[in-house]
Design a protein around this motif. Structure first.
Motif, short mmCIF file in Angstrom:
data_model
loop_
_atom_site.label_atom_id
_atom_site.label_comp_id
_atom_site.label_asym_id
_atom_site.label_seq_id
_atom_site.Cartn_x
_atom_site.Cartn_y
_atom_site.Cartn_z
N ILE A 62 31.92 35.29 34.19
CA ILE A 62 31.69 36.47 35.27
C ILE A 62 32.75 35.96 36.45
O ILE A 62 32.85 36.82 37.53
CB ILE A 62 30.37 36.77 35.59
CG1 ILE A 62 29.72 35.65 36.24
CG2 ILE A 62 29.94 37.35 34.62
CD1 ILE A 62 28.27 36.00 37.14
N PHE A 63 33.03 34.66 36.85
CA PHE A 63 33.68 34.43 37.87
C PHE A 63 35.16 34.11 37.70
O PHE A 63 35.89 34.20 38.52
CB PHE A 63 33.26 32.96 38.40
CG PHE A 63 31.90 32.89 38.51
CD1 PHE A 63 31.47 33.55 39.97
CD2 PHE A 63 30.89 32.21 38.28
CE1 PHE A 63 30.04 33.58 40.43
CE2 PHE A 63 29.54 32.31 38.30
CZ PHE A 63 29.16 33.15 39.45
N ASP A 64 35.90 34.63 36.33
CA ASP A 64 36.97 34.69 36.16
C ASP A 64 37.46 35.95 36.60
O ASP A 64 37.00 37.07 36.70
CB ASP A 64 37.50 34.76 34.51
CG ASP A 64 37.38 33.25 33.87
OD1 ASP A 64 37.53 32.33 34.87
OD2 ASP A 64 37.45 33.24 32.97
N ASP A 65 38.83 35.79 37.48
CA ASP A 65 39.42 37.14 38.03
C ASP A 65 39.90 37.93 37.04
O ASP A 65 41.12 37.53 36.49
CB ASP A 65 40.24 36.62 39.00
CG ASP A 65 40.87 37.91 39.95
OD1 ASP A 65 40.65 39.12 39.53
OD2 ASP A 65 41.99 37.64 40.74
N PRO A 66 39.63 39.08 36.54
CA PRO A 66 40.07 40.13 35.73
C PRO A 66 41.59 40.49 36.05
O PRO A 66 42.37 40.60 35.20
CB PRO A 66 39.11 41.21 35.46
CG PRO A 66 38.41 41.25 36.73
CD PRO A 66 38.47 39.81 37.23
N GLN A 67 41.75 40.76 37.27
CA GLN A 67 43.13 40.96 37.60
C GLN A 67 44.02 39.80 37.43
O GLN A 67 45.36 40.22 37.34
CB GLN A 67 43.11 41.56 39.13
CG GLN A 67 42.26 42.68 39.51
CD GLN A 67 42.92 43.76 38.66
OE1 GLN A 67 44.02 43.94 38.37
NE2 GLN A 67 42.01 44.68 38.08
N ALA A 68 43.76 38.58 37.70
CA ALA A 68 44.60 37.73 37.44
C ALA A 68 45.33 37.45 36.00
O ALA A 68 46.68 37.35 35.61
CB ALA A 68 44.04 36.23 37.74
N ALA A 69 44.36 37.64 35.31
CA ALA A 69 44.62 37.82 33.74
C ALA A 69 45.51 38.94 33.41
O ALA A 69 46.24 38.94 32.53
CB ALA A 69 43.11 37.84 32.87
N VAL A 70 45.40 40.22 33.77
CA VAL A 70 46.16 41.28 33.77
C VAL A 70 47.64 40.77 34.37
O VAL A 70 48.67 41.15 33.49
CB VAL A 70 45.61 42.56 34.35
CG1 VAL A 70 46.71 43.74 34.35
CG2 VAL A 70 44.23 42.71 33.81
N GLN A 71 47.61 40.30 35.23
CA GLN A 71 48.89 39.88 35.89
C GLN A 71 49.98 38.77 35.09
O GLN A 71 50.93 38.86 34.81
CB GLN A 71 48.89 39.47 37.40
CG GLN A 71 48.54 40.49 38.19
CD GLN A 71 48.11 39.86 39.62
OE1 GLN A 71 47.98 38.58 40.00
NE2 GLN A 71 47.75 40.70 40.72
N GLU A 72 48.94 37.90 34.36
CA GLU A 72 49.64 36.88 33.52
C GLU A 72 49.97 37.66 32.21
O GLU A 72 51.24 37.36 31.75
CB GLU A 72 48.53 35.94 33.13
CG GLU A 72 48.26 34.87 34.30
CD GLU A 72 46.91 34.04 33.69
OE1 GLU A 72 46.83 34.15 32.33
OE2 GLU A 72 46.64 33.34 34.57
#
Length: 75
Positions: A62-72
């Motif tokens: 739950i602490f992973d940033d979902p937006q960071a994954a989308v950007q990657e």
């Protein structure tokens, strides 16, 4: 629903320890559901997936940033 569950888990984290949301993916009734979970940053719980099962155990930090994954993914 994933974001709702993530928000609730983060809210209660002040009074209880919560880091992961776990799901048992029903591959017997929907073989394509794995793609949905992978797109939403849910990963396999390897130790719980040994042997033949009709479900696959997965988890979301739950602490992973979902937006960071989308950007990657789009880079």
């Amino acid at each position: 629903m994933i974001e709702l569950a993530r928000g609730i888990a983060q809210e209660v984290n002040d009074s209880v320890a919560c880091k992961f949301i776990t799901v048992d993916e029903d591959i017997e009734n929907d073989e394509h559901v794995t793609d949905f979970y992978y797109k939403n940053n849910v990963v396999l719980n390897e130790e719980f997936n040994k042997g033949k099962r009709r479900t696959i155990s997965m988890r979301l930090n739950i602490f992973d940033d979902p937006q960071a994954a989308v950007q990657e993914d789009t880079a």
